[in-house]
Design an enzyme around this catalytic site. Structure first.
Site, short mmCIF file in Angstrom:
data_model
loop_
_atom_site.label_atom_id
_atom_site.label_comp_id
_atom_site.label_asym_id
_atom_site.label_seq_id
_atom_site.Cartn_x
_atom_site.Cartn_y
_atom_site.Cartn_z
N ARG A 106 0.94 -1.45 -0.05
CA ARG A 106 0.01 0.05 0.04
C ARG A 106 0.82 1.43 -0.05
O ARG A 106 0.58 2.20 -0.65
CB ARG A 106 -0.90 0.03 1.25
N ARG B 214 7.45 -4.72 -5.32
CA ARG B 214 5.81 -4.66 -4.93
C ARG B 214 4.98 -5.81 -5.48
O ARG B 214 4.60 -6.60 -4.96
CB ARG B 214 5.28 -3.49 -5.59
N SER C 141 13.41 31.18 7.56
CA SER C 141 14.13 31.08 8.39
C SER C 141 13.83 31.66 9.76
O SER C 141 12.91 32.81 9.59
CB SER C 141 15.64 31.85 8.20
N LYS D 153 15.97 34.88 3.96
CA LYS D 153 16.21 33.50 3.34
C LYS D 153 15.17 32.73 2.84
O LYS D 153 13.90 32.85 3.21
CB LYS D 153 16.61 32.82 4.34
N ASN E 280 15.17 29.09 2.18
CA ASN E 280 15.89 27.84 2.24
C ASN E 280 15.35 26.66 1.29
O ASN E 280 14.07 26.50 1.15
CB ASN E 280 15.86 27.40 3.54
N ARG F 206 12.16 -20.09 13.61
CA ARG F 206 11.85 -18.62 13.79
C ARG F 206 12.54 -18.16 14.82
O ARG F 206 13.16 -18.97 15.70
CB ARG F 206 10.21 -18.74 14.44
#
Length: 443
Positions: free
Chosen positions: A122, A186, A278, A284, A286, A317
């Site tokens: 999923r 998948r 910032s 800024k 970023n 196991r």
């Protein structure tokens, strides 16, 4: 005062709020455990090993909202995994008549491993969707900037010209590599059913004449692959997940690393569409998307290493090896999913400054095409003379602040050569355009 759930991702901005956050949340993991339990009862009913009414009752009860995840987590300490208390709660919820058909013949690891595969499938579907967005945005950038010349850099220094189209095509190629690996993994993820020690003996004891047929029915109910063998200690599916997720994070990390380098204030050849602010510097913007992707790329290899290490699982196991997988695998799914989502936003909003790229081609006063000049002048001047001349002129370009084109024009022995063509960086991008076209043919 507002309480904070431990699963909110407060310290994980790379995945908090992304599509994969919900797909890997505690509620999603709990639902996957319940889906596995319900599918087992339905598979048994399909083979006349349980009443159809039991399958319906278990399926109806198997909804995460009906169970207390925090209580399950706390009680899991008693047996080492959450399946044990969940089976008790689900059995009670189903009722006395059909409760005995809950978890019949299974071991905790059957349910836990199967639920892990459901969560992975999923989540990977969401990752693939974001990789698709990223790929399409990069394809547009590569086509648009097929011939946008820029400095190629090796070991941080200007080397020879390249094109931004080829760079974007390279990013896209890595995204497609990640997509292909994730798709393959998948589609291979299996259900788990083996009973206490992987022999399916318990299902035969409950009347199954052909226990492997029950495994097949169980896998069909869940949309997972039928395993050839119970894989309690044969951890190929986990290792495959580790590999494809770490690769995806690293592949996206390459794009992020380039954007971070090219987006520096003094370079400014690219910029994120909407930078982050910032707390201290109002000016800024970023490169937050790239930063979060880069962080994921740095964490993913160590998480994958833990999962690879868990392959050395003893007996039928293991004690500890299996348990060590749960948190790093979920972290890895979240990191790759968050990075893919950030990469889609980064690629779709990336701003390209072709003017800055063009200006930077001239920073070395024409020396960025010295490789071409060496090849072109050798037949005219001879190898030794060409090397001697270019070495001297390279020194003079720095010492005198004059362009290589200007200095070459003063050499009488070069008066018949088209220096404008030879010294134009945009005319020395090799097969970058052709390579870009070829890369964009890949679907």
């Amino acid at each position: 005062m507002t309480s904070v759930d431990a699963d909110t991702g407060l310290l994980a901005p790379g995945w908090a709020g992304s599509p994969t956050a919900a797909a890997t949340a505690d509620a999603a993991c709990l639902q996957a455990l319940l889906d596995a339990e319900a599918a087992l009862t339905r598979a048994q009913a399909a083979l006349d090993l349980a009443p159809a009414e039991a399958a319906a009752a278990v399926t109806e009860a198997a909804h995460a909202g009906r169970f207390d995840a925090r209580s399950l987590a706390e009680r899991a300490r008693g047996g080492g995994n959450p399946v044990i208390p969940l089976v008790a709660d689900l059995t009670k919820a189903v009722g006395a008549e059909y409760g005995p058909y809950v978890h019949r013949g299974a071991t905790s690891q059957d349910i836990m491993d199967t639920a892990t595969m459901l969560v992975a499938v999923r989540t990977l579907d969401l990752v693939l969707a974001d990789l698709g967005r990223t790929e399409r945005a990069l394809a547009r950038l590569a086509a648009e900037h097929r011939d946008t010349a820029m400095p190629g850099r090796t070991l941080t220094q200007h080397a020879v010209p390249t094109t931004f189209g080829l760079k974007a095509a390279g990013w896209r190629s890595l995204v497609l590599d990640a997509r292909d690996r994730i798709r393959s993994v998948r589609d291979s993820l299996p259900a788990q059913l083996g009973g206490a020690a992987g022999t399916l003996a318990s299902f035969a004891a409950y009347g199954a004449p052909d226990p492997p047929a029950l495994t097949a029915a169980f896998a069909r109910e869940l949309g997972l692959r039928e395993p050839l063998l119970p894989w309690h200690t044969l951890r190929t599916p986990i290792a495959d997940l580790a590999g494809c997720l770490a690769f995806a994070a690293g592949a996206l990390g390459k794009m992020a690393a380039d954007v971070l380098a090219l987006g520096r204030t003094e370079i400014a050849e690219v910029a994120e569409g909407s930078g982050g602010g910032s707390s201290a510097m109002p000016h800024k913007a970023n490169p937050v998307r790239s930063t979060l992707i880069a962080a994921a790329a740095r964490r993913a290899p160590q998480l994958a290493a833990t999962l690879y290490g868990a392959q050395a699982a003893e007996d039928e196991r293991p004690a500890g090896a299996w348990h060590a997988e749960w948190e790093p695998l979920r972290d890895l799914l979240r990191l790759a999913g968050g990075a893919a989502h950030d990469a889609a936003e980064l690629a779709e909003g990336l701003r390209v400054n072709a003017d800055a790229m063009r200006e930077h081609l001239a920073l070395t006063h024409g020396l960025i095409v010295s490789e071409r000049l060496s090849a072109e002048l050798t037949p005219v001047l001879g190898r030794a003379r060409a090397r001697e001349l270019l070495t001297d002129l390279a020194r003079r370009t720095y010492a005198e602040g004059r362009s290589l084109r200007e200095l070459l024009a003063e050499e009488a022995e070069l008066k018949d050569i088209d220096l404008d063509d030879l010294t134009d960086p945009a005319r020395y991008t090799g097969s970058a355009g052709v390579l870009t076209d070829r890369a964009l043919e890949r679907r």
